[in-house]
Design an enzyme around this catalytic site. Structure first.
Site, PDB file in Angstrom:
ATOM      1  N   HIS A 126      40.335  46.982  47.008  1.00 47.28           N
ATOM      2  CA  HIS A 126      39.617  44.987  47.722  1.00 47.28           C
ATOM      3  C   HIS A 126      41.360  44.268  47.573  1.00 47.28           C
ATOM      4  CE1 HIS A 126      34.925  45.979  47.612  1.00 47.28           C
ATOM      5  NE2 HIS A 126      35.678  46.041  48.738  1.00 47.28           N
ATOM      6  N   GLU A 129      41.734  41.660  45.671  1.00 45.41           N
ATOM      7  CA  GLU A 129      41.364  41.950  43.790  1.00 45.41           C
ATOM      8  C   GLU A 129      42.443  42.750  43.178  1.00 45.41           C
ATOM      9  OE1 GLU A 129      37.739  43.881  43.638  1.00 45.41           O
ATOM     10  OE2 GLU A 129      36.480  42.166  45.286  1.00 45.41           O
ATOM     11  N   HIS A 256      38.788  47.012  40.258  1.00 45.99           N
ATOM     12  CA  HIS A 256      37.732  46.164  40.602  1.00 45.99           C
ATOM     13  C   HIS A 256      37.996  44.820  40.205  1.00 45.99           C
ATOM     14  CE1 HIS A 256      36.554  47.865  44.909  1.00 45.99           C
ATOM     15  NE2 HIS A 256      36.639  49.025  44.046  1.00 45.99           N
ATOM     16  N   GLU A 346      34.991  46.948  36.746  1.00 42.93           N
ATOM     17  CA  GLU A 346      35.757  45.407  37.750  1.00 42.93           C
ATOM     18  C   GLU A 346      36.184  44.364  36.210  1.00 42.93           C
ATOM     19  OE1 GLU A 346      34.482  43.593  40.503  1.00 42.93           O
ATOM     20  OE2 GLU A 346      33.290  45.903  41.129  1.00 42.93           O
TER      21      GLU A 346
END
Ligand SMILES: [Zn+2]
Length: 484
Positions: A126, A129, A256, A346
């Protein structure tokens, strides 16, 4: 090498003591591992100002956001610093034509050595990110520096592993996000590629087929791609799938931002009809995946504590589907299409943190990034040979009770990640009689176990029954995507 204590520390892979943790996370570790008296004297002299110095060391000018050209320069700079243990290659181009560069670390760059596992890190899928991208650039610089400094742990990792680092899978999206900068970055600006396609919703959906096969006792691995799949995916996705076809990856993580948690497969719920409820979608390797996720979360300075960004995840880990269901993601695709086990990390509440936050993030993630790579060295590995000691490629290695097989690579070698325990393992290949053995896996290095398959009498030669099924149509993506 230095004294016993230091050596033990540098070789110790578990890093349980505070002192070991400190030594491994500090750039001063290199001095300790080299162990010269002069450097020790300097270390001692630093005394109470050590922490402040560490702060200076990690908050220096090398922490910045890298636009595309700067990132490329940084990767080539690492290669120039460490030419004998690195290689740069491109897996393809983005929509706007940017090369998707991979930096490889190995004692023999460019070559797969039999029994040496392949590992990958993928960042910035992404585009907005960005922490993963910066962490992977920093990790590359760190590994090169530490290797040169004689850090035994890093040297061993590079000697025993072939590591592939793709800092940015979505360089076009990044440039869009970076034009806005950290302060003004919207939640979705730059998330997709140049055609605004979310790459983590762009892989062929193999979950539907897998869930069907679970009921019909069909294949449990290396599921076939849909017809014309190449026309259905974006150039960045195509490049990554071709990459996965060309390298027999064993373990991977996909970095991410937008939360702080280690997320493991499956991402896609088994029953999409249940609305408003999330249910754990376990793989056949659920316990192993939990352990892989825990390896990262507990080696991370704060992920394992669970409370981050207003969310709570027990131990800092979550099953993807139990958080929210996601179709056509890269993580599930790795598991269902290849031998690779991938988790999704994440890493920051803020998708585009300010450059001033990067030193703290690096310190928080450094040990975790290294520890997770070391996880590739567990379980069972070996070669599958025929009667004439020729390696057999694409042989299947299955573990009784774990409904997910792995296959041998072109050199006939296989890598089966497993938790400690005793397993019944079978190797099979078309045209050969299968061979079964009992293998005990300990907590340390992977056990080596080779199989020798006898040629089957003619009547035994038959293909595996093929279970054909049309691809189920995927459900619509949610309107407001989460971090993954
Ligand atoms: Zn994401």
């Amino acid at each position: 090498m230095g004294n016993g204590k230091t050596n033990e520390c540098c070789f110790d892979q578990s890093f349980t003591s505070t002192r070991c943790r400190y030594l491994t996370i500090s750039r001063l570790q290199a001095f300790e591992c080299r162990g010269t008296m002069q450097q020790r004297g300097a270390l001692s002299w630093l005394g109470s100002v050590l922490l402040g110095l560490m702060g200076l060391l990690v908050s220096g000018s090398d922490f910045q956001h890298h636009r595309y050209e700067e990132m490329v320069r940084a990767l080539f700079a690492v290669h120039n610093e460490c030419p004998y243990i690195t290689r740069i290659y491109s897996i393809g181009r983005s929509v706007e034509g940017r090369q998707l560069y991979v930096l490889e670390f190995s004692d023999n760059p460019g070559i797969h050595e039999a029994l040496e596992p392949e590992f990958k890190y993928v960042g910035n899928m992404h585009g907005n990110e960005v922490l993963g991208r910066e962490l992977l650039i920093k990790l590359s610089q760190f590994m090169c520096e530490e290797y040169r400094a004689g850090n035994q742990r890093i040297m061993r990792l590079i000697h025993d592993t072939r590591i592939h680092i793709l800092p940015s899978m979505n360089p076009d999206g990044y440039e869009v996000a970076a034009q806005q900068g950290p302060e003004f970055n919207g939640y979705l600006v730059g998330r997709g590629n140049a055609r605004d396609i979310d790459l983590n919703r762009n892989f062929p959906d193999l979950n539907g087929l897998m869930y069907y096969y679970e009921k019909s006792k069909g294949k449990n691995h290396h599921l076939p791609l849909p017809d014309n799949w190449e026309q259905q995916v974006e150039p960045e996705t195509l490049a990554v799938i071709k990459w996965m076809q060309n390298y027999n990856f064993v373990l991977s993580a996909n970095l991410h931002g937008g939360a702080v948690v280690a997320n493991y497969p499956f991402d896609k719920s088994r029953d999409a009809r249940i609305r408003g409820r999330t249910i754990h979608a376990a793989t056949a390797d659920d316990k192993l995946f939990r352990q892989l996720a825990r390896t990262y979360s507990y080696a991370h300075s704060w992920m394992h504590k669970g409370w981050n960004c207003g969310d709570f995840f027990d131990e800092g880990i979550t099953n993807g589907a139990s958080w929210y269901s996601l179709s056509k993601g890269m993580q599930d695709f790795n598991y269902l299409y290849s031998n690779c086990f991938e988790i999704t990390l994440e890493l920051s509440c803020d998708k585009f943190p300010a450059a001033s936050a990067l030193p703290r993030e690096w310190l928080g993630n450094r040990e975790a990034l290294v520890s997770y790579m070391e996880e590739v060295h567990h379980g069972i590995k070996g070669l599958v040979y025929d009667e004439n000691n020729n390696p057999i490629k694409n042989a299947e290695v299955s573990v009784l009770g774990v409904h997910h097989d792995v296959t041998t690579g072109v050199d006939g070698d296989y890598f089966r990640l497993l938790l400690p325990g005793t397993y019944t393992v079978t190797a099979s290949a078309p045209g050969y009689l299968p061979s079964t053995s009992t293998v005990t896996v300990g907590p340390a290095e992977a056990i080596q176990f080779h199989f020798y398959l006898k040629t089957a009498p003619k009547q035994h030669i038959k293909g595996k029954p093929h279970n054909s099924k049309k691809y189920p149509s995927s459900s619509k993506a949610s309107l407001k995507p989460g971090p993954r």
